[in-house]
Design an enzyme around this catalytic site. Sequence first.
Site, PDB file in Angstrom:
ATOM      1  N   HIS A  43     -19.297 -82.116  13.672  1.00  0.00           N
ATOM      2  CA  HIS A  43     -18.890 -82.629  14.987  1.00  0.00           C
ATOM      3  C   HIS A  43     -19.108 -81.536  16.029  1.00  0.00           C
ATOM      4  O   HIS A  43     -18.289 -80.636  16.182  1.00  0.00           O
ATOM      5  CB  HIS A  43     -17.411 -83.057  14.939  1.00  0.00           C
ATOM      6  CG  HIS A  43     -16.843 -83.386  16.286  1.00  0.00           C
ATOM      7  ND1 HIS A  43     -15.504 -83.275  16.585  1.00  0.00           N
ATOM      8  CD2 HIS A  43     -17.443 -83.826  17.418  1.00  0.00           C
ATOM      9  CE1 HIS A  43     -15.307 -83.614  17.839  1.00  0.00           C
ATOM     10  NE2 HIS A  43     -16.468 -83.955  18.366  1.00  0.00           N
ATOM     11  N   PHE A  51     -10.645 -80.395  31.405  1.00  0.00           N
ATOM     12  CA  PHE A  51     -11.552 -79.979  30.336  1.00  0.00           C
ATOM     13  C   PHE A  51     -12.987 -80.392  30.648  1.00  0.00           C
ATOM     14  O   PHE A  51     -13.934 -79.617  30.484  1.00  0.00           O
ATOM     15  CB  PHE A  51     -11.102 -80.588  29.004  1.00  0.00           C
ATOM     16  CG  PHE A  51     -12.124 -80.472  27.913  1.00  0.00           C
ATOM     17  CD1 PHE A  51     -12.409 -79.235  27.339  1.00  0.00           C
ATOM     18  CD2 PHE A  51     -12.819 -81.584  27.458  1.00  0.00           C
ATOM     19  CE1 PHE A  51     -13.359 -79.124  26.331  1.00  0.00           C
ATOM     20  CE2 PHE A  51     -13.757 -81.475  26.459  1.00  0.00           C
ATOM     21  CZ  PHE A  51     -14.036 -80.245  25.894  1.00  0.00           C
ATOM     22  N   HIS A  65     -11.808 -85.965  14.354  1.00  0.00           N
ATOM     23  CA  HIS A  65     -10.419 -85.642  14.752  1.00  0.00           C
ATOM     24  C   HIS A  65      -9.382 -86.235  13.787  1.00  0.00           C
ATOM     25  O   HIS A  65      -8.908 -85.530  12.917  1.00  0.00           O
ATOM     26  CB  HIS A  65     -10.104 -86.043  16.192  1.00  0.00           C
ATOM     27  CG  HIS A  65     -10.879 -85.258  17.197  1.00  0.00           C
ATOM     28  ND1 HIS A  65     -10.809 -83.879  17.280  1.00  0.00           N
ATOM     29  CD2 HIS A  65     -11.753 -85.629  18.161  1.00  0.00           C
ATOM     30  CE1 HIS A  65     -11.596 -83.448  18.236  1.00  0.00           C
ATOM     31  NE2 HIS A  65     -12.187 -84.482  18.789  1.00  0.00           N
ATOM     32  N   ASP A  86     -16.834 -78.002  20.533  1.00  0.00           N
ATOM     33  CA  ASP A  86     -17.475 -77.443  21.733  1.00  0.00           C
ATOM     34  C   ASP A  86     -17.399 -75.915  21.720  1.00  0.00           C
ATOM     35  O   ASP A  86     -16.479 -75.339  22.325  1.00  0.00           O
ATOM     36  CB  ASP A  86     -16.781 -77.957  23.000  1.00  0.00           C
ATOM     37  CG  ASP A  86     -16.907 -79.450  23.182  1.00  0.00           C
ATOM     38  OD1 ASP A  86     -18.016 -79.896  23.512  1.00  0.00           O
ATOM     39  OD2 ASP A  86     -15.906 -80.164  23.001  1.00  0.00           O
TER      40      ASP A  86
END
Length: 764
Positions: free
Chosen positions: A317, A389, A608, A664
Amino acid sequence: MSHTVVQCRMENGAEDTECTSIGTESPPNGRMSTDKEGELYRQLSKTLIGSDGHQLSNELSAPYEFPQFPIEQIETKLLTVQKEKEISTAAAPAREPSIGTVHDIDDDVDLNDFVPHFQRVNISGEDNTGVPTEDLQSASKLLIKALDIREKYMRVSRQGFPSNVNRFLSTINGKPVTEVQVMDRATIEELKGKDSDHPVHPPKIDRDPWDCEFLPDNGTVLKCVKGVFMVYENEANAEQNKNIDYGVPDLETFVRDMQLLCALIADGPLKSFCYRRLSYLSSKFQLHVLLNELRELAAQKAVPHRDFYNVRKVDTHIHAASCMNQKHLLRFIKKTLKTDGDSPVCKAGDKLMSLRDVFESMNLTAYDLTVDMLDVHADRNTFHRFDKFNAKYNPIGESRLREVFMKTDNHVGGKYFAKLIKEVFVDLQESKYQNLELRLSIYGRSLNEWDKLADWAINNNVYSDNVRWLIQVPRLYDIYRANNCVETFQQIIRNLFQPLFEVTKDPNSHPSLHRFLQYVIGFDSVDDESKPENPMFDVDVPTPDEWSDAENPPYSYYLYYMFANITALNHFREDRGLNTFVFRPHCGEAGPVQHLVSAFIMCESISHGLLLRKVPVLQYLYYLCQIGIAMSPLSNNSLFLNYNRSPLPDYLSRGLNVSISTDDPLQFHFTKEPLMEEYSIAAQVWKLSSCDMCELARNSVITSGFSHHVKQHWLGPNYTREGVAGNDMTRTNVPDIRVCYRYETLMTELSNIFRSVLNEVEEK
């Protein structure tokens, strides 16, 4: 009185050593300790007075006990136990009815290869789940119903479903059962001695990676009907609405299944049962580690060359626009400003602006730039603030710089973004054992987005053996509608899927896209899950061609229409002999738990999954189906959940199919190897062992979308087999003991559930 025995058994060919603890059905009370004290005093008095002494006047009365369950339940249970004993004595020794699908082990296969020696923790006795028989049967029926629903959706969409659960379901449904073949194992050492060498590293592509076969147009007709693409064999069938039936579940079926599962996760007795089983799995793993940690470590030490650093790891991911760290981006911007400062990079009204002009408009030079000024790192201000964000994607707070350096479709054709990503690829090739599944965006605003993306990848030769692509679709209908980019939700569906159906029908209609799709493995659905929405919808919800409101459709609505079109597309591509796609959305990061219900029904794996910690029924179902969960603890720590509250160590101990990912690196990581940074922090905080780390790495490869051929090199030629037979420790560095423990524990859980239902069927 029935009892339960907890056994810790060492199976090493010598005598079994057994530590037994017996518990009655009666609740613990103070009376039992009084009885022990009384007995102690009686023994002391006999020693002092003599055994012939007179009976003590204060002799305690008989220790009567009050049963914990009503007499009727105890009687029912005794009858069940008696019947099971009669069946077992009448019949020859047989396997569990639900596992009777395994071949007898032939003499020429060494059983020691498949049954490693270690201390096993077993619960024996007729009532080993800790709940009354009636509760077990009702819980089992509901769980099997849920497993059946998922199997139906996975099968029709050509996504993965575990073979062991499939066998159990086939036994219940009376379908033919695929038998497990027991064969010799193959490790690197054994293969080296044979002619067919099978190296750890897949062979490099020695041709142009974009070369592929172009099939002719097959003459089918395509139509988008109520948000789902239909394929017709010819024009005549299209006029008569005789589409090829791919078995795509309609909206009514999905809504019914969704409502059933939502009712199921709220069922009180089922919640209690699943919570008990999950607690038991955690405790059992703690015992397993206590008893076998040294053996697992010794097994790892015995493997030559292989350790955690050189086992394959896949970042399952990660987003392409943030796959570099902040220092890398800063160096790249400075370098580009020096070398390409005068090249026009964007438009301001009618005027073309060079990179130097952009920086002059901000009163900055290359020398002034620092990581702090770049301001792309998430901080304490982004916690529960997804809007802040998202703003971190803009270097120095300038959307122009994001457009120049992080977009595939801009004035320079995504040239700088391609260069930046290829520098990340070079780092990957140096590290050798790390691989990425990068997300690229398709927004659904226009039909030519796919062609532009494919042209960007091919013109800039953005390819690496270490990388595969997922396509992320942001859930932004409300913004497009407000800006009049689209009129209905169906326009987004058409823009997303029409080019894919067209290129499958006739690859020459989109040649670049046909080449690019070789390396696309699936779809992702992304956005802030905590946005307010109505998570449940009924059958009378407007279809996409009628959805013209300004309101954004719910998460499950997005997922259903993506799933329905992916299913039809997979059938169409499979018929043409082309690669198919999986569905792996962001899910369970925040928002309602119904998101996790939709994903359980329709998605092969998720990213997640934090909210599973609040829903024991769903968590147990995700465990039974071994649904992949790509977790990013550092990302969650900055956005939704503090690191020390992350459920990852709990999921791992219970046996869920979890892997570690970065999400990220630009926002959350500092080093050149963000995936190793993620592993190292997890290992330090949660005290993960080398075996735990290698298990997480192996899970990441299994969950990933790399081809079967590549996984055979990384995990071993037999990796698809169940249990120890599928583990090649010389490649994975995961001890057979750990793999065997996970497999036996999962099979025991499945067996408990399915056996109770089978027994009830046999009684009827």
